[in-house]
Scaffold this motif. Sequence first.
Motif, PDB file in Angstrom:
ATOM      1  N   ALA A 100       0.851  -1.196   0.000  1.00  0.00           N
ATOM      2  CA  ALA A 100       0.000   0.000   0.000  1.00  0.00           C
ATOM      3  C   ALA A 100       0.886   1.245   0.000  1.00  0.00           C
ATOM      4  N   ALA A 101       0.461   2.262  -0.745  1.00  0.00           N
ATOM      5  CA  ALA A 101       1.233   3.502  -0.863  1.00  0.00           C
ATOM      6  C   ALA A 101       0.624   4.576   0.020  1.00  0.00           C
ATOM      7  N   PHE A 102       1.493   5.406   0.597  1.00  0.00           N
ATOM      8  CA  PHE A 102       1.048   6.508   1.437  1.00  0.00           C
ATOM      9  C   PHE A 102       0.524   7.646   0.559  1.00  0.00           C
ATOM     10  N   ALA A 103      -0.602   8.179   0.908  1.00  0.00           N
ATOM     11  CA  ALA A 103      -1.116   9.370   0.229  1.00  0.00           C
ATOM     12  C   ALA A 103      -0.376  10.602   0.736  1.00  0.00           C
ATOM     13  N   GLU A 104      -0.323  11.623  -0.096  1.00  0.00           N
ATOM     14  CA  GLU A 104       0.291  12.891   0.285  1.00  0.00           C
ATOM     15  C   GLU A 104      -0.664  14.027  -0.053  1.00  0.00           C
ATOM     16  N   ALA A 105      -0.437  15.176   0.547  1.00  0.00           N
ATOM     17  CA  ALA A 105      -1.271  16.354   0.309  1.00  0.00           C
ATOM     18  C   ALA A 105      -0.447  17.598   0.610  1.00  0.00           C
ATOM     19  N   GLU A 106      -0.870  18.705   0.029  1.00  0.00           N
ATOM     20  CA  GLU A 106      -0.274  20.005   0.319  1.00  0.00           C
ATOM     21  C   GLU A 106      -1.186  20.735   1.304  1.00  0.00           C
ATOM     22  N   VAL A 107      -0.607  21.240   2.379  1.00  0.00           N
ATOM     23  CA  VAL A 107      -1.374  21.982   3.376  1.00  0.00           C
ATOM     24  C   VAL A 107      -0.807  23.393   3.491  1.00  0.00           C
ATOM     25  N   GLY A 163      -5.931  14.965  -1.607  1.00  0.00           N
ATOM     26  CA  GLY A 163      -4.807  14.072  -1.362  1.00  0.00           C
ATOM     27  C   GLY A 163      -4.568  13.212  -2.593  1.00  0.00           C
ATOM     28  N   PHE A 164      -3.350  12.754  -2.774  1.00  0.00           N
ATOM     29  CA  PHE A 164      -3.010  12.012  -3.984  1.00  0.00           C
ATOM     30  C   PHE A 164      -1.986  10.940  -3.669  1.00  0.00           C
ATOM     31  N   GLY A 165      -1.980   9.899  -4.485  1.00  0.00           N
ATOM     32  CA  GLY A 165      -0.939   8.875  -4.403  1.00  0.00           C
ATOM     33  C   GLY A 165      -1.251   7.703  -3.515  1.00  0.00           C
ATOM     34  N   GLY A 166      -2.326   7.736  -2.743  1.00  0.00           N
ATOM     35  CA  GLY A 166      -2.636   6.624  -1.855  1.00  0.00           C
ATOM     36  C   GLY A 166      -3.251   5.455  -2.608  1.00  0.00           C
ATOM     37  N   THR A 167      -2.685   4.284  -2.472  1.00  0.00           N
ATOM     38  CA  THR A 167      -3.203   3.083  -3.133  1.00  0.00           C
ATOM     39  C   THR A 167      -3.208   1.927  -2.146  1.00  0.00           C
ATOM     40  N   GLU A 168      -4.082   0.973  -2.396  1.00  0.00           N
ATOM     41  CA  GLU A 168      -4.139  -0.229  -1.582  1.00  0.00           C
ATOM     42  C   GLU A 168      -3.051  -1.204  -2.019  1.00  0.00           C
ATOM     43  N   VAL A 175       2.511  17.005   3.333  1.00  0.00           N
ATOM     44  CA  VAL A 175       2.304  16.052   4.430  1.00  0.00           C
ATOM     45  C   VAL A 175       1.999  14.688   3.836  1.00  0.00           C
ATOM     46  N   ARG A 176       2.256  13.658   4.635  1.00  0.00           N
ATOM     47  CA  ARG A 176       2.038  12.272   4.205  1.00  0.00           C
ATOM     48  C   ARG A 176       1.091  11.588   5.181  1.00  0.00           C
ATOM     49  N   GLN A 177       0.201  10.781   4.634  1.00  0.00           N
ATOM     50  CA  GLN A 177      -0.798  10.099   5.465  1.00  0.00           C
ATOM     51  C   GLN A 177      -0.140   8.909   6.150  1.00  0.00           C
ATOM     52  N   GLN A 178       0.378   9.177   7.334  1.00  0.00           N
ATOM     53  CA  GLN A 178       0.979   8.137   8.152  1.00  0.00           C
ATOM     54  C   GLN A 178       0.942   8.575   9.602  1.00  0.00           C
ATOM     55  N   ASP A 179       0.997   7.607  10.485  1.00  0.00           N
ATOM     56  CA  ASP A 179       0.985   7.868  11.920  1.00  0.00           C
ATOM     57  C   ASP A 179       2.154   7.112  12.529  1.00  0.00           C
ATOM     58  N   THR A 180       3.256   7.810  12.772  1.00  0.00           N
ATOM     59  CA  THR A 180       4.460   7.194  13.314  1.00  0.00           C
ATOM     60  C   THR A 180       4.308   7.024  14.820  1.00  0.00           C
ATOM     61  N   LYS A 181       4.286   5.783  15.244  1.00  0.00           N
ATOM     62  CA  LYS A 181       4.183   5.480  16.667  1.00  0.00           C
ATOM     63  C   LYS A 181       5.554   5.338  17.317  1.00  0.00           C
ATOM     64  N   SER A 182       6.525   4.913  16.551  1.00  0.00           N
ATOM     65  CA  SER A 182       7.880   4.767  17.081  1.00  0.00           C
ATOM     66  C   SER A 182       8.866   4.962  15.942  1.00  0.00           C
ATOM     67  N   GLU A 183       9.979   5.627  16.234  1.00  0.00           N
ATOM     68  CA  GLU A 183      11.016   5.868  15.234  1.00  0.00           C
ATOM     69  C   GLU A 183      12.371   5.741  15.888  1.00  0.00           C
ATOM     70  N   GLN A 184      13.396   5.547  15.077  1.00  0.00           N
ATOM     71  CA  GLN A 184      14.765   5.468  15.579  1.00  0.00           C
ATOM     72  C   GLN A 184      15.677   6.317  14.713  1.00  0.00           C
ATOM     73  N   GLN A 185      16.708   6.874  15.339  1.00  0.00           N
ATOM     74  CA  GLN A 185      17.691   7.707  14.650  1.00  0.00           C
ATOM     75  C   GLN A 185      19.072   7.252  15.075  1.00  0.00           C
TER      76      GLN A 185
END
Length: 738
Positions: free
Chosen positions: A79-86, A520-525, A281-291
């Motif tokens: 699945a692809a993340f959708a994006e949008a301009e805000v 929004g654009f680019g979001g696919t299953e 912006v990108r349609q995602q919800d980051t719950k945990s990340e590492q750097q």
Amino acid sequence: MLPRIPLDDRSFESILQEARRSIPRRLPEWTDENTHDPGITFLELFAWLGEMQQFYLSRVPEANIRKFLDLLGIAPLEAAFAEAEVTFGNVRVPVVLPRGTKLQAEDQVFETIAPVRLIPIAIDRIVTRTEKEASDRSASNERGNVAFYAFGREAEAGSRLYIAFDREPEVGGVLSLHLKLANEALETPESVVPSARVTWKAYSWDEETGNSWMPLEVLEDHTMHLTNSGRVSFAVSVPMRPVIVHPAGDRPRYWICCILEQSGYELPPRIDQVLMNTARVRQQDTKSEQQLFDGTGLSDQAYASHSFLARYGKLRVQVREPDGRWREWRELPDFSQASADTQGFIVEREAAEGGAVTIRFGDGVRGAVPPEGSGNIRRIHCTEDFAELRFIGRSNGLPHQKIRLYDLPCKHKDSLRFQVRAPDKSSGQWLWEDWEPVDNLDRSGPLDRHYVFDPATGELTFGNDENGAIPWSSSEPNLCVTVCVFGGGERGNVKPNLLNRWVQEEQDELLLTVENPGYGFGGTEAETLEDCVERARLEWQTPYCAVTDEDYVRIAMETPGLKISRVHVLPNYAPGRDNPTAGAVTVAVVPEGIDDTPMPSKGFLSTVAKHLDDRRLITTEVHVVAPDYVKVTVHAVVVVEPHFMEEGHRIVAALNRLLAPLDQPGGIQGWPFGRTVYKGDIYGVISRVKGVAYVQDLWLDAEGKSVRKSGGGDLILSETGIVYSGIHRIELISRTQL
């Protein structure tokens, strides 16, 4: 009803008919092909047996199909993340939003892809100016419902686009604009050579020149000289001064100017809106990340992070051991009570909104010093609500373990990473081992810490100590998530003006407004296995190397970032050479345009040439050229029925359809490249017009490169020649006048 099984494309009827068609060729003495004939009965029997055999052969298990695709290097798309301009509004003071700032559209969470710098400046007026006219486009830009040409319809060199601000930009700051173009249809890769060139200037003050239009330093230009939508950023290095620009002459304003220095646009840029304080912006919800950071081995090492989770989430810090595993260090209030062996760190937060969150280690006397190494220091951030969900299970030490993740709906394999806690035999403490996702465990060895994650089922699969290692056994949960990102799919393609809420309550205090002016654009299953098989078949038949003329046409038409109307291939031909040239291929391209004779720019031709050069045979010499347009004017005396004396425009319309260089609606193809314009063609099209009795007289005129007239009055074109209509002159004579 039973599901339809995808059988082979040969059915019982097709097998039987093929066999019956071969009877006259193989057995001409067999003349009775009726149903009562025993031979036909045998053909029906074997056709039935053949169909049944194909039926069973086609029942391939899904696991086998995936293995076949893997051999071809193909896997179902995730699945692809959708994006949008805000666009952010009500900016009263400069604000920096960290990367990953969360916004919400109904139940969909979006995050900023990069840090966003907001400044309290708004666009006041927009003016376009050409040699012929100057127009105020402020109302169109404010509403965003009427597109306007940035440099006029002709887009001639010297045309200008003026943008005014309601206050002076701060010296030393960055000024960013987002230009949303109306005629953009595809992403433009960096390999595309722009067809035109623009420069940016601002009315500024300088000690040497005083007040004048001075060049602006362009930090980034994602529009590629106004070829597609994107952001343009400038460095404001000198003070700007107000000035009056006609027709916005009511008062002086702070203006910047975009000047078209070199023309050549195939499609002149049309602007929907020019926006400020805009981010993607990108349609995602980051719950945990590492750097990861590189350790210097020095005292007082400090590592800063500007992400949203670093500021508002929970923090863990790990340092890599010599054997590759990670040891967790603990957070200290300060180093006053720390010894040289204390493995800890302190956290320093900047007070400003969006400020960095820094971790600092000791100096070797008060607090231990992490060793030198590449990527050996790790920061792990997670949201407050995810802290209790990060332990996803425990290992039982058995082969082929499977763990189902019910609370983590990740749609990407790389959106989930975790560690396994294992004991350190030397110190007796716990260390963390990183595990890596793979598509399958077939290529994994017994020591490889690999796992397979299926986003569709949410299931983790481990190895058997032959293909993939087995996680360390534990009586308590010892699998801890380090990276977890939700999101992806078509639901992220939200409607305009739905992205208008903050997720973090603290950010409501900024009193900023936010909205998405477009969809929004680019979001696919995720791709199904059946769709993946169909895509593999199409890709297998798609040429990636230019060999035949059809290959060159297809590959040229698919040049990324360009809109091409027609392509013509000339084998064994090189421009400027009279004799056929073995190994040479000339490709003539016609771009899409707004007039009848669109011409490709040098950048356009260079982009197509580079695309073909990467895909040609090694011994082939490829040339990409523009078409040679020839204007054809028809002079004709036509005898018509008396009541059609006022219908001459129908004849002109028919000639325009015939002598058109581009394909037209209704399946009408443009004039073939290099084809001679015979007078017989003109006679035929005029004679077919309703009301025409006959053509009494006809002659042709032509203007263009490398065109000549034969003895019979036909127009002979060059190999790259293509015609278009001039102003035809048609004289009508009634039959009653003869």
